[in-house]
Design a protein around this motif. Sequence first.
Motif, short mmCIF file in Angstrom:
data_model
loop_
_atom_site.label_atom_id
_atom_site.label_comp_id
_atom_site.label_asym_id
_atom_site.label_seq_id
_atom_site.Cartn_x
_atom_site.Cartn_y
_atom_site.Cartn_z
N TYR A 1 0.89 -1.18 0.04
CA TYR A 1 -0.14 -0.09 -0.08
C TYR A 1 1.03 1.30 -0.07
CZ TYR A 1 -3.70 -3.27 1.27
OH TYR A 1 -4.46 -4.34 1.40
N CYS B 1 1.09 5.51 -0.09
CA CYS B 1 0.23 6.68 0.40
C CYS B 1 0.91 7.96 0.18
CB CYS B 1 -0.57 6.68 1.66
SG CYS B 1 -1.41 5.24 2.19
N PHE C 1 -4.27 7.30 -1.29
CA PHE C 1 -3.71 6.11 -1.62
C PHE C 1 -3.12 6.03 -3.26
CE2 PHE C 1 -5.77 4.56 1.94
CZ PHE C 1 -4.93 3.39 2.45
#
Length: 151
Positions: A126, A128, A139
């Motif tokens: 992930y 960000c 995101f």
Amino acid sequence: MIALNFPSYNFRFKNKENKLAIFDVIRKKFILLTPEEWVRQHVIHFLIEEKNIPKQLLNVEKQLLINKLSKRYDVLAYLPSGKIQLIVECKAPSVKITQETFDQIARYNLVTQANYLMVTNGIKHYFCKMNYKEKRYDFLIDIPAYSHENN
């Protein structure tokens, strides 16, 4: 160790007291190979080889003081100015990435004030981008590669 969702990298291994160790190119020493370390080493090589971040701008597993509590971050990438570009939180592949994981990196980022966050268990990643003006993170599909022009 299991295959991770990263490109293949050439790692150096050795037996250390009958346990497998992996060479960390940032700390310049062999580190006991645990599942989390396997992910951390992939992240380091990903940042160097795929994102072109110079080794001298990376820092691994150092202490951070948060509300007088001692914590350890996994990986930081700096800009030449000294500002922190990226903070990475690594988990073992068997550990699910949860809101608690994002809360952990958000607490670390209260101190580091990084431009980007990365959370990974080696399988799922992930990314960000911090939006400090609106007090949120957005995101991304990926983080941008290092560029001398952008720094």
